[in-house]
Write a protein that holds these residues in place. Sequence first.
Motif, PDB file in Angstrom:
ATOM      1  N   ARG A 115       3.434  -2.925   7.803  1.00 30.12           N
ATOM      2  CA  ARG A 115       3.998  -2.522   6.513  1.00 30.12           C
ATOM      3  C   ARG A 115       5.405  -1.972   6.674  1.00 30.12           C
ATOM      4  O   ARG A 115       6.290  -2.248   5.878  1.00 30.12           O
ATOM      5  CB  ARG A 115       3.088  -1.486   5.846  1.00 30.12           C
TER       6      ARG A 115
ATOM      7  N   GLU B 216       0.415   3.895  -2.973  1.00 25.57           N
ATOM      8  CA  GLU B 216      -0.128   5.220  -2.688  1.00 25.57           C
ATOM      9  C   GLU B 216       0.364   6.273  -3.668  1.00 25.57           C
ATOM     10  O   GLU B 216      -0.274   7.307  -3.856  1.00 25.57           O
ATOM     11  CB  GLU B 216       0.221   5.634  -1.248  1.00 25.57           C
TER      12      GLU B 216
ATOM     13  N   ARG C 119       8.744  -3.519   5.044  1.00 28.75           N
ATOM     14  CA  ARG C 119       9.656  -2.776   4.179  1.00 28.75           C
ATOM     15  C   ARG C 119      11.085  -2.845   4.732  1.00 28.75           C
ATOM     16  O   ARG C 119      12.038  -3.004   3.981  1.00 28.75           O
ATOM     17  CB  ARG C 119       9.226  -1.307   4.078  1.00 28.75           C
TER      18      ARG C 119
ATOM     19  N   SER D 132       0.818  -1.218   0.000  1.00 32.62           N
ATOM     20  CA  SER D 132       0.000   0.000   0.000  1.00 32.62           C
ATOM     21  C   SER D 132       0.848   1.262   0.000  1.00 32.62           C
ATOM     22  O   SER D 132       0.453   2.270  -0.574  1.00 32.62           O
ATOM     23  CB  SER D 132      -0.975   0.001   1.169  1.00 32.62           C
ATOM     24  N   VAL D 133       2.029   1.209   0.628  1.00 38.45           N
ATOM     25  CA  VAL D 133       2.886   2.401   0.614  1.00 38.45           C
ATOM     26  C   VAL D 133       3.318   2.704  -0.816  1.00 38.45           C
ATOM     27  O   VAL D 133       3.242   3.846  -1.278  1.00 38.45           O
ATOM     28  CB  VAL D 133       4.115   2.202   1.524  1.00 38.45           C
ATOM     29  N   GLU D 134       3.747   1.670  -1.536  1.00 43.58           N
ATOM     30  CA  GLU D 134       4.140   1.865  -2.934  1.00 43.58           C
ATOM     31  C   GLU D 134       2.940   2.283  -3.784  1.00 43.58           C
ATOM     32  O   GLU D 134       3.048   3.143  -4.653  1.00 43.58           O
ATOM     33  CB  GLU D 134       4.723   0.559  -3.512  1.00 43.58           C
TER      34      GLU D 134
END
Lengths: 227, 227, 227
Positions: B217, A88, B221, A84-86
């Motif tokens: 998350r 976003e 990472r 989800s971080v990527e």
Amino acid sequence: MSQTPLLLALDLTGTFAFGLNGALTAVRAVRLDLVGVITLGMMTALGGGIIRDVLIGSLPPATFNDVLYLGVAAAGALTAFFLSVELERFTGLITIFDAVGLGVFSVTGASKALEYGLGGVQAVLLGALTAVGGGTVRDMAIRQVPSVLTSDFYAVPALIGAALTVVAVSTEVHGVVTALLAAAVCFGIRMLGVRYNLRVPGTPRNRFASGGSGRVRRWWRRNRRGR
Amino acid sequence: MSQTPLLLALDLTGTFAFGLNGALTAVRAVRLDLVGVITLGMMTALGGGIIRDVLIGSLPPATFNDVLYLGVAAAGALTAFFLSVELERFTGLITIFDAVGLGVFSVTGASKALEYGLGGVQAVLLGALTAVGGGTVRDMAIRQVPSVLTSDFYAVPALIGAALTVVAVSTEVHGVVTALLAAAVCFGIRMLGVRYNLRVPGTPRNRFASGGSGRVRRWWRRNRRGR
Amino acid sequence: MSQTPLLLALDLTGTFAFGLNGALTAVRAVRLDLVGVITLGMMTALGGGIIRDVLIGSLPPATFNDVLYLGVAAAGALTAFFLSVELERFTGLITIFDAVGLGVFSVTGASKALEYGLGGVQAVLLGALTAVGGGTVRDMAIRQVPSVLTSDFYAVPALIGAALTVVAVSTEVHGVVTALLAAAVCFGIRMLGVRYNLRVPGTPRNRFASGGSGRVRRWWRRNRRGR
């Protein structure tokens, strides 16, 4: 060609897209934890197909007959959770995955309804219901008014995708190409609607503000008086 | 031994517990009147089993085939209504009844799914769905985000109870003892989760606050970079 | 006489009334656009019957077998959409259409349940469920607590209409006259309840305020002590 492998492949594509979409919604909008994210992803991914299969009496639903569906839905949800971080960075991905699911499920819903002997009009409606079902379950679970009620170009492209499918089947040209075309048309209309903020007549500028469907009604009354 | 009387007894226990729970929720949280209390109690009590029976195609649902279910659900709801002043002394009773229903329905849901020929993975999911179904209907009706989305240790114990049941059936040791054990394990994990506020990784400190599933998350990472 | 044409005529009447009601609710309360209004109208009109048919295992639901249902529901919704300015003069029309649907669906729900072999008690409950189903779907979609939970005289008249139908069928006097009578009694009780603000004992003066079902419980405790 036989319908079944095509239906299965499309169904799994939609399941994955909706799994991603539901999980991204949960991560971004509501910030649920791991279990909540996977649950919302799977509800979004499997909701539409389950509603379709219950209504045509194909029980237990395909979702529960074939473990592939469960795996693909979970894979979509987990992908969204861990990336989800990527993800976003790409704004609009939620909308894109939702539109993919919408397009694909409108085709599979309509096809399966026809296979089970429903009439054309009903197959169009059931196709649209399959397409919007997952998103509606998602919205109701996180206490939002469902997109299907507030966004014109959510139900309309689903109805068009399903209608194209019914036409293709009844003219006996249905196959991989027409199925993908119908799904792509639904996807395209949905994305155009989002991009250019298209509305059917009478849509209020801001949701739920007064004036709602006033414009169409005013237009209707003017025309009626004029006659 | 025959499954059916065991399933019936467990199902009725869960029905009574969820009837009590739903009615207590209505009395305390929402202050509904007599009809509303009984309705919410019965929705909570019968929702999970109805969802299960619809999905496995066992129609009409057991609930409507056997008047016992209706009576037991109504009895649970009425008990909660008339004894709610007395029951208020025991804080946590709502949670306990909910955990009893969760444990029992995870076992009956998984067993019945296997009886109807579903695979092991699907039976686990359907068992969990039976267990969390009633509470989810209850929460959506009174406009709360369902427990299954916000509380980790709601879905997890239900999945464990259902998984134990599937293992017991497939190793042919399933009977009264293993069924009660599986239900008790589910009940125990749920209560431990509530008591010690257990969370799966990545749970936000306060619901819906930012940070959501960020911890898992971030951990993911870091580890990925480290590799 | 044969049940089927009577059932169909009554079902279509209820479908039209609920279609009008759902669409008026959408236009007034929420100000949705054309697609939203029709969608909410059709959900309200078809929800109860679909729930009934899923639960008795009559799949696909009558709604999808007979295109008439879809047409009549859409006609009701469109009528409400285009005449809403005119209809606004008649305050209470939303309530009246809702009561018509309630009366008619309590009869058709109970009759169809008996036809499919369900017992009397279950038929009464299923009749009431058919009657309140559409309105409950409507309320949940626009994020209101369902009428069936907050208004006493919503579930009660539906139960009475269904019970009268079961009595009529079991005494073999069921026909057009008794069906219309049962629907009219349900309609009448509902309207009297709205007009004179009738409540079952223990109803709080204002919804969701404290005190909820306190009066019945206090009365119960006093009587128990007295004994």
